[in-house]
Every structure is written in C-alpha cells, then in structure tokens.
Scaffold this active site. Structure first.
Site, short mmCIF file in Angstrom:
data_model
loop_
_atom_site.label_atom_id
_atom_site.label_comp_id
_atom_site.label_asym_id
_atom_site.label_seq_id
_atom_site.Cartn_x
_atom_site.Cartn_y
_atom_site.Cartn_z
N GLY A 83 -4.24 -4.47 -4.22
CA GLY A 83 -5.24 -3.52 -4.33
C GLY A 83 -4.71 -2.54 -5.03
O GLY A 83 -4.04 -1.91 -4.28
N HIS A 84 -4.83 -2.06 -6.47
CA HIS A 84 -4.43 -0.82 -7.03
C HIS A 84 -5.50 0.29 -7.03
O HIS A 84 -6.31 -0.20 -7.90
CB HIS A 84 -3.55 -1.17 -8.18
CG HIS A 84 -2.10 -1.48 -7.89
ND1 HIS A 84 -1.53 -2.33 -8.88
CD2 HIS A 84 -1.48 -1.99 -6.82
CE1 HIS A 84 -0.45 -3.04 -8.43
NE2 HIS A 84 -0.33 -2.82 -7.10
N VAL A 126 3.04 14.17 -3.41
CA VAL A 126 2.33 15.15 -2.60
C VAL A 126 0.79 15.02 -2.87
O VAL A 126 0.29 16.10 -2.50
CB VAL A 126 3.01 16.48 -3.05
CG1 VAL A 126 4.36 16.53 -2.73
CG2 VAL A 126 2.80 16.97 -4.43
N ASP A 157 0.87 -1.16 -0.13
CA ASP A 157 0.05 0.01 0.07
C ASP A 157 0.77 1.22 0.13
O ASP A 157 0.44 2.24 0.60
CB ASP A 157 -0.97 0.01 1.18
CG ASP A 157 -1.61 -1.33 1.31
OD1 ASP A 157 -2.32 -1.67 0.40
OD2 ASP A 157 -1.67 -1.80 2.48
N GLN A 196 1.93 -6.29 -3.67
CA GLN A 196 2.26 -6.63 -2.26
C GLN A 196 3.72 -5.84 -1.83
O GLN A 196 4.00 -4.97 -2.64
CB GLN A 196 2.33 -8.29 -1.82
CG GLN A 196 1.17 -8.72 -1.32
CD GLN A 196 0.64 -9.26 -2.59
OE1 GLN A 196 1.28 -9.81 -3.62
NE2 GLN A 196 -0.82 -9.09 -2.93
N LYS A 218 1.90 2.16 -4.97
CA LYS A 218 2.58 1.58 -6.41
C LYS A 218 1.62 2.04 -7.39
O LYS A 218 2.18 2.08 -8.70
CB LYS A 218 2.82 0.30 -6.25
CG LYS A 218 4.03 -0.43 -5.18
CD LYS A 218 4.16 -1.88 -5.19
CE LYS A 218 2.68 -2.50 -4.65
NZ LYS A 218 2.52 -2.48 -3.25
N ASP A 262 2.64 14.82 1.66
CA ASP A 262 1.83 15.91 2.26
C ASP A 262 0.97 15.27 3.50
O ASP A 262 0.58 16.06 4.32
CB ASP A 262 0.86 16.26 1.15
CG ASP A 262 0.20 14.89 0.35
OD1 ASP A 262 0.80 13.61 -0.01
OD2 ASP A 262 -1.21 14.63 0.68
N THR A 278 -5.85 -11.79 3.85
CA THR A 278 -6.99 -11.26 3.14
C THR A 278 -8.05 -12.25 3.01
O THR A 278 -9.09 -11.72 2.46
CB THR A 278 -6.64 -10.60 1.75
OG1 THR A 278 -6.19 -11.56 0.94
CG2 THR A 278 -5.46 -9.68 1.96
N ARG A 282 -9.83 -2.76 5.71
CA ARG A 282 -9.49 -2.57 6.95
C ARG A 282 -8.50 -1.41 7.22
O ARG A 282 -7.95 -0.95 6.47
CB ARG A 282 -8.72 -3.66 7.19
CG ARG A 282 -9.17 -5.24 7.50
CD ARG A 282 -8.19 -6.34 7.75
NE ARG A 282 -7.24 -6.85 6.49
CZ ARG A 282 -6.48 -7.50 6.42
NH1 ARG A 282 -6.12 -8.38 7.50
NH2 ARG A 282 -5.70 -7.79 5.42
N PRO A 283 -8.77 -0.75 8.32
CA PRO A 283 -8.06 0.35 8.81
C PRO A 283 -6.60 -0.18 8.94
O PRO A 283 -6.31 -1.10 9.44
CB PRO A 283 -8.48 0.62 10.31
CG PRO A 283 -9.62 0.12 10.70
CD PRO A 283 -9.85 -1.10 9.76
N ARG A 284 -5.67 0.65 8.23
CA ARG A 284 -4.05 0.19 8.29
C ARG A 284 -3.45 0.61 9.61
O ARG A 284 -3.86 1.78 10.04
CB ARG A 284 -3.47 0.99 7.23
CG ARG A 284 -4.12 0.31 5.93
CD ARG A 284 -3.34 0.74 4.51
NE ARG A 284 -4.19 0.47 3.36
CZ ARG A 284 -4.04 1.04 2.40
NH1 ARG A 284 -3.67 2.45 2.54
NH2 ARG A 284 -4.68 0.58 1.49
N THR A 302 3.24 -12.77 2.67
CA THR A 302 2.27 -13.47 2.00
C THR A 302 2.93 -14.62 1.20
O THR A 302 3.94 -15.00 1.75
CB THR A 302 1.84 -12.48 0.69
OG1 THR A 302 0.82 -13.11 -0.05
CG2 THR A 302 2.82 -12.14 -0.03
P1 IMP Z 1 -2.54 -13.25 2.18
O1 IMP Z 1 -1.62 -12.69 1.01
O2 IMP Z 1 -3.96 -12.81 1.89
O3 IMP Z 1 -2.23 -14.49 2.51
O4 IMP Z 1 -2.16 -12.35 3.38
C1 IMP Z 1 -0.91 -12.44 4.03
C2 IMP Z 1 -0.47 -11.08 4.48
O5 IMP Z 1 -0.24 -10.29 3.68
C3 IMP Z 1 -1.48 -10.28 5.60
O6 IMP Z 1 -1.14 -9.49 6.49
C4 IMP Z 1 -2.14 -9.45 4.54
O7 IMP Z 1 -2.80 -8.40 4.95
C5 IMP Z 1 -0.87 -8.92 3.64
N1 IMP Z 1 -1.22 -8.48 2.17
C6 IMP Z 1 -1.50 -9.37 1.16
N2 IMP Z 1 -1.64 -8.60 0.19
C7 IMP Z 1 -1.50 -7.31 0.36
C8 IMP Z 1 -1.37 -5.92 -0.37
O8 IMP Z 1 -1.55 -6.02 -1.42
N3 IMP Z 1 -1.13 -4.87 0.55
C9 IMP Z 1 -0.79 -5.10 1.67
N4 IMP Z 1 -0.73 -6.23 2.46
C10 IMP Z 1 -1.08 -7.15 1.79
#
Ligand code: IMP
Length: 438
Positions: free
Chosen positions: A54-55, A428, A27, A237, A30, A346, A142, A316-318, A252
């Site tokens: 997720g992009h 920014v 996140d 990721q 990218k 920013d 996820t 989810r809140p990061r 992951t």
């Molecule tokens: P999984 O990839 O669903 O098996 O999750 C494993 C870990 O990777 C978890 O902590 C997810 O939140 C994290 N994760 C997987 N894909 C992403 C991503 O695209 N961005 C941020 N965290 C991710």
C-alpha cells in the site's frame, strides 16, 4: 544530495536506473520517495509482491492510495509497468484502474507482463484457512492470497496473465488447478468449495479488460535502458520481509530486496545504477514476528498516534519501536544500498529521550552487530541501546539540513555512522516538499 538530478521538463538527465527499497518491515514511506523519483523518470516498474502493498501518494492536493499500480501512473507520459514477478489480483487491479480513471488518471502507458501470476479466489480462501489452521503460530498475513499464489507459481501449477487473457487456455487451467485447490479447501481444511465455472465466467471478463495492457516488460525495460531513458524500480514490502533475508517465517513470499528487481523484471544487474533504501527514524511492523526494539508501552503508543501508524492496506495498528541500526545495516549489506532516506523524523518530536539500538546482546552475554540469520539465534537477544536527547521543536517546516535543530542533526549523523550509509534525504512531514535533500 539526491542521487538523481533533472526532471523530464528541466533536463540534466543522467539516464539512471534506480531502485527504491524498504530497509525495515515495510511502511517506511517509500511511496513519497518513489513519487519524487517517479516525477523524474520515464519508466516506472514494479517487480514483486501484489496488493499486500500500500503506497499513499499525495500529489496536486489529492491523496492516492495505490496497492498494485506503480506510482508512475500519476505522470501522464511515464511508462508504468508490472513485471513478471508480481502477483496480480485481476479484480483488484481493475478496481484500481477504474478508481484512478474516474479521477482523470490515464492508462495509455500501462503494461503488465504476460508472465505475472494471477491471484485466484482459491488463493485468497487458502490464505485465510491456513492462517486459521496455524492458530497461535499464524504469520499475520494480509490475507490477500499472496503466499498461496506464489506457492502455485513455484509448484508450476499457477495461472499467468497470458492464460487469463486467452479464454480457452484459462478455462482449461482454471478447471485443472481449481479442482485440486478445491479438494484441499474441502478435504484438508473443511472449507467450502469454490464454484469453478462461475469463477471462469467472472475472470474471463476481467481477462478481456486486461488484454490491452499485456506486453513483455523485460523487453520494454531493456529497450528503455538502451535508449537512455530514466528507469525507476519501485520496491514493495521491505528487506526484513524478504523470503530469504527477512525474519523467516514471518515474511512475505517474494524478494523485496534489490536482487529481486532483476528477477522480477527480467533485466540483468548491470542495468542498475543506484539503490535507495528507505527507513523511518524509528521502526514499525505489522503482522507477527520478532521485533527486538518494540515498545509495548506509552512511548510506543505516542509514536503510533503521532506518526499515524495504521496500515494503508488493512488498517491494522502498527507495532512501534526505536530505530534499530542492526537491521538497517543488514539492509545496507543485502541490498548494496548507495544511500538512505530517513522519514518521519518529525514524529519523534516531544519525546524526552531517543534510543538507538546499536547491537544485540545474546543470552550468553556476547554482543553481535550483524542481524542473526535465524529466529532461533535472534531469540533471547536484547537490544543494546545508545541514548540521545529528545527534541521538542516543530521541524515540519525545515527545508534544509542546516535548519534542523542541532539535536536532530546529531541524531541523523549518528544513524549514518551506525548504518554505514549516507543519509541523502530526511522526511519531516507527509508532503513532497517536506523532504530535506542533503
Ligand atoms: P503476506 O505478504 O500477505 O503473505 O503477509 C506476510 C507478512 O508480510 C505479514 O506480516 C504482512 O503484514 C507483511 N506485509 C506484506 N506486505 C506488506 C507491506 O506492504 N507493508 C508491511 N508489511 C507487509
């Protein structure tokens, strides 16, 4: 200065093959960097992960949330491909294709490698059941079935895209592997068995729709490179989520580092010209696992709210924290980064003080500068901070490095020194124009 010049229309092409990688826990923004580079590329390839990614891409006044489809799809003439190392949920990819098609996006230049593995319903069920079984020790996945799908791949019982688009082969393999997974679901976890015949019927239809996209991505990428085309390998990721070089087991199940691109696409390392690493001006993480610079306080909330730090995939809140130069230096090393992009500067506006973690102090008092290899070694490590004055200015309208307040410039220069890597771009704001190239 960006490492790549020229556009498809504009024209000083340097025939580069570039990789974009996340340097933290994902996140990092990218999507925006990929989108800028994709606009100049002839070919965009994704090589690992699945719809756990997720992009968010803002283009032509529209916002697109992409999970599986590479961002190159937004450019009509760009060859856009999913490599062998990706795990594909056919239902999700078709929903994404339908959603984008209804907004005018075309799929004439879209390919999926026949070797890519298919996420089946039992993978998603097993992801949820095993997380539940782990209790407090859960990974925080996820729950998209990513881990169980890669497990089948490495156990050599997986179903691949080639199988999916050949109904007889698919039915046979789905019955064999489905039976085994059902017995694990019911006998080990006490869950409910999957109706395998219903799945075969449903997924055979998905296979029929996906068949036209299947092609050898390794061959197509190789040929494109030989023909001097510009290629972008789109990372998903990030480094600290890598199965080997991340914070195992809170990672992951694939290789989001630069080396994973070669394995997941089927090209050799000599094809690659440049590796861009993307970081945020602070750090975030979703899911569980260590996070040395985490701010479980008002400052953390401020960064979360100011930066809109809520997941694209799960909402989810990061978790939020200060910039950690130890992890980004780790990313510089394991990815062989040529340059860094630092996004969301920013977001830090309004904070009185900015802290940067420059090293970790172990419980015995020793100070380490390299990211520890195991969680056991990381445990008890305290971040060693350097303090910088904060800034109040709205920097979202700055378009050159020189326009930034002195405080921001010195913060960026210090990050560059600590990470031992040139910072080539600074974000920014969310729009494409809000990216300062140095
Ligand atoms: P999984 O990839 O669903 O098996 O999750 C494993 C870990 O990777 C978890 O902590 C997810 O939140 C994290 N994760 C997987 N894909 C992403 C991503 O695209 N961005 C941020 N965290 C991710």
């Amino acid at each position: 200065m960006l490492c790549t010049r020229g556009t498809k229309q504009g024209m000083i092409k340097n025939m580069a093959a570039n990789i974009v990688i996340g340097t933290q826990w994902g996140d990092e923004g990218k999507g925006k960097v990929i989108d800028i580079l994709a606009s100049r590329a002839d070919v965009v390839v994704r090589s690992q992960g699945g719809n756990n990614a997720g992009h968010t891409v803002a283009s032509g006044g529209e916002v697109y949330k992409l999970h599986l489809i590479p961002s190159g799809i937004l450019y009509k003439d760009t060859l856009c491909m999913i490599g062998a190392g990706v795990v594909v949920d056919p239902k999700v990819i078709l929903e994404e294709i339908d959603g984008l098609s209804s907004r005018g996006v075309t799929f004439d230049n879209f390919k999926i490698d026949p070797r890519a593995h298919v996420i089946m319903p039992w993978h998603i069920i097993l992801d949820g059941l095993s997380e539940k079984f782990r209790g407090n020790m859960d990974i925080g996945t996820t729950k998209r079935g990513i881990g169980p799908c890669y497990m089948d791949k490495y156990e050599r019982s997986g179903i691949r895209i080639y199988d999916l688009v050949h109904p007889d082969i698919f039915a046979e393999k789905a019955r064999a592997t489905g039976k085994l997974r059902n017995s694990i679901i019911t006998n080990v976890f006490g869950g409910e068995a999957v109706d395998i015949e219903a799945v075969i019927k449903e997924y055979t239809e998905y296979g029929k729709r996906l068949a036209k996209y299947v092609d050898d991505v390794s061959v197509l990428t190789y040929e494109a490179n030989k023909a001097g085309k510009e290629i972008l390998f789109e990372g998903a990721q990030a480094t600290l989520l890598d199965i080997d070089f991340g914070t195992y087991p809170y990672v992951t199940s694939s290789h989001p580092i630069s080396a994973g691109v070669c394995i997941g696409t089927g090209v050799g390392p000599t094809v690659i010209d440049k590796v861009y690493g993307v970081a945020k001006a602070y750090t975030t993480r979703v899911g569980k696992g260590p996070f040395p610079t985490e701010l479980d306080n008002e400052t953390g909330d401020y960064i979360r709210n100011n930066g809109g730090e809520f997941g694209t995939t799960t909402g989810r809140p990061r978790r939020t924290g200060w910039f950690d130069a130890v992890i980004v230096r780790h990313a510089v090393r394991v990815n062989g980064l040529n340059c860094l992009v630092v996004n969301k500067l920013d977001t830090l506006a309004g904070l009185d003080t900015l802290k940067i973690c420059v090293a970790y102090k172990k419980p015995d008092g020793t100070v380490v500068k390299d990211f520890p290899a195991t969680l056991e070694e990381l445990e008890g490590c305290e971040p060693v901070y350097e303090e910088h004055p904060g800034f109040k200015d709205d920097i979202s309208k700055c378009r050159s490095f020189d326009e930034l307040p002195e405080i921001c410039k010195s913060y960026i220069k210090r990050l560059e020194e600590l990470c031992e890597c040139k910072i080539a771009m600074i974000g920014v704001g969310p729009d494409r124009e809000q990216q300062i190239e140095r």
